[in-house]
Motif scaffolding. Structure first.
Motif: not given
Length: 235
Positions: A206-224
């Protein structure tokens, strides 16, 4: 969708053929280079700092080994498939890179690495690395019901973005998190490989260039999402 082209003269820095793939999303061009050999593999955006590099090696021999050189390659749908014959290397590699998600600020890739050797005594290794930031932990909160996930995140310096790598329960036996405070490093494979046996690992990057880092909730959604995605039938 992938668009693959030959490198420019500036990009062709040595004798191996440097293959360049473009994924254009919302006007942003994400660039991957997968020639192998001394060029290695770079997934993401190697002209800047937001990318993951892939190196070859052996768990019983110190130092970096060159990857096999890319040969056959083609695009099928959202997958880019590259074959790296063994040649003079310790192992052959088949790489399939699927686009899971692509926007102007985020690219999610599913690279499937399949290795095989014709030699009798090898311990082939792939190292996935991203450097130049601060690691942000290696767990996914509330993911226990999904199984044994490996997760590593690197927040890059200067607001360049963040990089995360997820490895699902099916593949954790072949993955070792070797990240430090300022480097994301994941070792794939490394055990003794029987001649003719194929080993396969499918992480998500997961590569993200936005000002906000990847959140734990987003990581959980990707893990699912990763846990619910069927394994590819072929490389």
């Amino acid at each position: 969708m992938w668009t693959v082209q030959a490198p420019s003269e500036q990009e062709a820095v040595n004798d191996s053929e440097l293959l360049v793939g473009h994924c254009i999303a919302d006007g942003h061009d994400w660039v991957c280079r997968v020639g192998g050999g001394t060029d290695g593999i770079s997934l993401g955006d190697p002209d800047g700092s937001l990318h993951v590099s892939v190196f070859g090696g052996s768990s019983v021999k110190p130092g970096k080994l060159d990857l096999p050189v890319a040969a056959e390659r083609y695009v099928r749908g959202d997958e880019w498939k590259i074959s790296y014959p063994q040649g003079e290397s310790e192992f052959s590699l088949r790489l399939s890179i699927r686009i899971v998600e692509a926007t102007s600020t985020r690219l999610v890739l599913e690279p499937t690495f399949s290795i095989q050797t014709s030699l009798l005594d090898t311990h082939p290794t792939l190292l996935l690395k991203a450097i130049g930031g601060k690691t942000a932990g290696s767990t996914i909160p509330n993911a226990s019901e999904l199984g044994d996930f490996t997760a590593s995140t690197l927040d890059l310096t200067g607001g360049a973005g963040s990089v995360s790598i997820l490895v699902g329960p099916r593949d954790t036996a072949y993955a070792t998190d070797r990240s430090t405070s300022d480097r994301l490093e994941l070792q794939l494979f490394g055990d003794f490989l029987e001649k003719g046996v194929i080993c396969k690992v499918r992480p998500w990057i997961i590569l993200d260039r936005s000002d906000v880092a990847i959140t734990s909730d987003e990581l959980l959604a990707y893990a699912k999402q990763l846990s619910e995605t069927p394994l590819p039938l072929t490389e």
